[in-house]
Each structure stands twice: as C-alpha cells, then as structure tokens.
Write a protein that holds these residues in place. Structure first.
Motif, PDB file in Angstrom:
ATOM      1  N   ALA A  12       0.802  -1.275   0.140  1.00  0.00           N
ATOM      2  CA  ALA A  12       0.010   0.084  -0.072  1.00  0.00           C
ATOM      3  C   ALA A  12       0.785   1.419   0.166  1.00  0.00           C
ATOM      4  O   ALA A  12       0.149   2.314  -0.263  1.00  0.00           O
ATOM      5  N   GLY A  13       2.047   1.122   0.338  1.00  0.00           N
ATOM      6  CA  GLY A  13       2.891   2.489   0.370  1.00  0.00           C
ATOM      7  C   GLY A  13       3.736   2.766  -0.807  1.00  0.00           C
ATOM      8  O   GLY A  13       4.417   3.594  -0.771  1.00  0.00           O
ATOM      9  N   MET A  14       3.496   1.973  -1.919  1.00  0.00           N
ATOM     10  CA  MET A  14       4.214   2.014  -3.074  1.00  0.00           C
ATOM     11  C   MET A  14       4.166   3.601  -3.764  1.00  0.00           C
ATOM     12  O   MET A  14       5.181   3.834  -4.416  1.00  0.00           O
ATOM     13  N   ASP A  15       3.233   4.416  -3.602  1.00  0.00           N
ATOM     14  CA  ASP A  15       3.171   5.595  -4.002  1.00  0.00           C
ATOM     15  C   ASP A  15       4.456   6.319  -3.698  1.00  0.00           C
ATOM     16  O   ASP A  15       4.898   7.311  -4.376  1.00  0.00           O
ATOM     17  N   ASP A  16       4.932   6.046  -2.327  1.00  0.00           N
ATOM     18  CA  ASP A  16       6.097   6.912  -1.857  1.00  0.00           C
ATOM     19  C   ASP A  16       7.508   6.531  -2.256  1.00  0.00           C
ATOM     20  O   ASP A  16       8.335   7.032  -2.002  1.00  0.00           O
ATOM     21  N   LEU A  62      15.115  11.471  -6.533  1.00  0.00           N
ATOM     22  CA  LEU A  62      16.693  11.310  -6.383  1.00  0.00           C
ATOM     23  C   LEU A  62      17.345  10.526  -7.417  1.00  0.00           C
ATOM     24  O   LEU A  62      18.588  10.811  -7.714  1.00  0.00           O
ATOM     25  N   ASN A  63      16.717   9.696  -8.258  1.00  0.00           N
ATOM     26  CA  ASN A  63      17.313   8.839  -9.283  1.00  0.00           C
ATOM     27  C   ASN A  63      17.150   9.901 -10.520  1.00  0.00           C
ATOM     28  O   ASN A  63      17.355   9.049 -11.750  1.00  0.00           O
ATOM     29  N   ASN A  64      16.979  10.815 -10.702  1.00  0.00           N
ATOM     30  CA  ASN A  64      17.119  11.657 -11.771  1.00  0.00           C
ATOM     31  C   ASN A  64      15.776  11.528 -12.853  1.00  0.00           C
ATOM     32  O   ASN A  64      16.332  11.125 -13.869  1.00  0.00           O
ATOM     33  N   MET A  65      14.574  10.705 -12.208  1.00  0.00           N
ATOM     34  CA  MET A  65      13.511  10.467 -12.709  1.00  0.00           C
ATOM     35  C   MET A  65      13.758   9.262 -13.740  1.00  0.00           C
ATOM     36  O   MET A  65      13.232   9.081 -14.675  1.00  0.00           O
ATOM     37  N   TYR A  73      -2.534   4.824 -12.058  1.00  0.00           N
ATOM     38  CA  TYR A  73      -1.878   6.280 -12.522  1.00  0.00           C
ATOM     39  C   TYR A  73      -0.419   6.088 -13.010  1.00  0.00           C
ATOM     40  O   TYR A  73       0.111   6.973 -13.636  1.00  0.00           O
ATOM     41  N   MET A  74       0.138   4.750 -12.601  1.00  0.00           N
ATOM     42  CA  MET A  74       1.789   4.540 -12.848  1.00  0.00           C
ATOM     43  C   MET A  74       2.018   4.005 -14.050  1.00  0.00           C
ATOM     44  O   MET A  74       3.061   4.022 -14.533  1.00  0.00           O
ATOM     45  N   PHE A  75       0.624   3.329 -14.445  1.00  0.00           N
ATOM     46  CA  PHE A  75       0.896   2.603 -15.721  1.00  0.00           C
ATOM     47  C   PHE A  75       0.149   3.098 -16.880  1.00  0.00           C
ATOM     48  O   PHE A  75       0.191   2.452 -17.978  1.00  0.00           O
ATOM     49  N   VAL A  76      -0.378   4.221 -17.022  1.00  0.00           N
ATOM     50  CA  VAL A  76      -1.299   4.728 -17.871  1.00  0.00           C
ATOM     51  C   VAL A  76      -0.013   5.317 -18.898  1.00  0.00           C
ATOM     52  O   VAL A  76       1.264   5.709 -18.360  1.00  0.00           O
ATOM     53  N   PRO A 134       5.699   8.704 -10.576  1.00  0.00           N
ATOM     54  CA  PRO A 134       7.162   7.708 -11.164  1.00  0.00           C
ATOM     55  C   PRO A 134       6.941   6.801 -12.225  1.00  0.00           C
ATOM     56  O   PRO A 134       5.772   6.157 -12.379  1.00  0.00           O
ATOM     57  N   SER A 135       7.908   6.681 -13.197  1.00  0.00           N
ATOM     58  CA  SER A 135       8.006   5.302 -14.142  1.00  0.00           C
ATOM     59  C   SER A 135       8.678   4.306 -13.277  1.00  0.00           C
ATOM     60  O   SER A 135       9.499   4.463 -12.383  1.00  0.00           O
TER      61      SER A 135
END
Length: 256
Positions: free
Chosen positions: A82-86, A93-96, A117-120, A128-129
C-alpha cells in the motif's frame, strides 16, 4: 550484507487501534511494530527493499534510506504494497529514471489496479515510472552482482514469495512450505520467519509452528517477524525461545 528490519508487525501493526491489551499499551519500543518489511544493503552497495506496506514512508525516513535499486514484493496484500506511491522520492533522487520493481504476475496485476496512474501512457507530471521484472518460483534473478533465489510458500491458498540471498533467507506470511522449496532453505546462517501468535491461524505460522520449521531447517540464527499483539510482550516471549532464535523488532540491523 546488512539487513535492517523496517517493520516487524502484522497487517494492523502494533499497537492496534482501540486495543487496551498490555502489548498495545506498552511503552517499550520493541513492542511497537510497523508493517513487515526489510532493507538490504548488498556487498556491491545496492539498496533493496522487500515490501512497501502502508508505513513505507515512515520506515524509509526513520532509517534515512536515500537510494533504491530494487523494490521486491512477496505478495499482493495491502499490508505489503500500500505504500508504493512513496517511491516518488527515490524517483526524483534517481534523476527520474524508472524504479525497478520485482514481483510475480499476480503482484503486478494487483499493482496495476491499485496504482493505475503509474501505468497509463499519459501520466500526470511527477508520477514515477517503473520497470517491471517478473519473478517465477524456480528462476533465480540478479540485482547488480547479487543472486536472489525465490522460495514459494503458502499463505493459506495464496502463493507468496520468500527470498534467499547467499546464506540469508526471508519468509513472511506463510503457513506451509512444500518440500522442494524447503530444500532451498538448507544451510542458512540467518532465517527470518513469520510467527503471528500462539493460537492457530488459517494463513500464518503460530510461534510453535515456526519453531518446528526452524528446528527442521537448523539455521545458525533465526529471527521471528510479522508478529501480532497476541504473541505477547517482546521481553517475555524472548525468554522462552531457543538460543538460536530471537524476536526481531523495528530498527534491528544485522550484518552477515
């Protein structure tokens, strides 16, 4: 290799909201447990986290983790995802660059629902990707120079992945391990295994059942995790354990 226990509690954590038992009311820090997760610093300086439950942000901030080379999932239940959004903080920090996620097909199907929303294709700015790396129970995989062996265990009827890295293994949310997977857990220096409570449970090892597994596998040292308030006070239960078994607690670090 350094392992830090980010959380050692069961799905509701300890204390439980509204509970007045002696464990939940305890002020001893070892009786306060966030949802189960560990951080691994490998020999080649990779930073790996197993599971991102609802307390992920708090855990990462507490341990001052600023690098994430791989987020590995055991299974798709919310107290482990459940915390993966963070992961957004690590993404910036990883330059996107995409964050590497490791899990089974079932885990990824669930993440695509919960975090759609991460996979659209047309994502909101700043989302994040991620790069998905599918795990199969009898196929080892590597992160950097680190070889990881999946170990399939059973959480009632749900397959859950444990993981072996060198002579360390992490097993959570299990109440049965098939013989072929038990073979993967032989000759360990350290085994981490779930032990929910004393009373029988439909999908978790009790303390007594966990000790039976440990006795069969004979690791040099074992730590118990995924603990509920029903297990009892940390200090009292610890006194009853064999010499090579300890109860883990949030913030505990071990080096192998």
């Amino acid at each position: 290799m350094k392992i830090t226990f980010l959380g050692t509690g069961t799905s509701q954590g300890v204390p439980i909201i509204g509970c007045e038992c002696e464990v939940c009311k305890s002020i001893e820090f070892k009786n306060k447990r966030l949802r189960s997760s560990i951080h691994i610093e490998t020999d080649d300086h990779k930073s790996l986290i197993i599971d991102s439950g609802p307390d992920f942000r708090q855990q990462v901030l507490r341990e001052r983790i600023t690098k994430l080379d791989g987020l590995i999932f055991t299974h798709q239940h919310k107290d482990h995802t459940a915390g993966m959004d963070d992961i957004r903080g690590f993404y910036f920090l990883n330059n996107m660059k995409p964050i590497n996620l490791y899990g089974t097909e079932g885990v990824f199907n669930q993440l695509k629902q919960e975090f759609s929303y991460m996979f659209v294709e047309d994502k909101y700015p700043g989302v994040p990707s991620v790069d998905l790396h599918e795990i199969k129970k009898d196929e080892n995989f590597t992160i950097g120079d680190t070889l990881i062996t999946p170990v399939e265990v059973w959480h009632r009827k749900l397959p859950v992945m444990g993981y072996r890295i060198k002579n360390f293994a992490y097993i959570t949310d299990a109440n049965r391990i098939d013989p072929d997977q038990m073979e993967k857990l032989k000759d360990l220096d350290v085994l981490v295994l779930n032990a929910l409570q004393h009373k029988p449970h439909q999908s978790h090892y009790t303390l007594e059942e966990a000790l039976e597994v440990i006795e069969e596998l004979k690791p040099k040292q074992a730590y118990l995790t995924h603990i509920s308030h029903n297990l009892g006070l940390h200090s009292e239960v610890e006194k009853t354990l064999p010499n090579n078994v300890s109860i883990s607690y949030d913030g505990l670090s071990i080096t192998i």
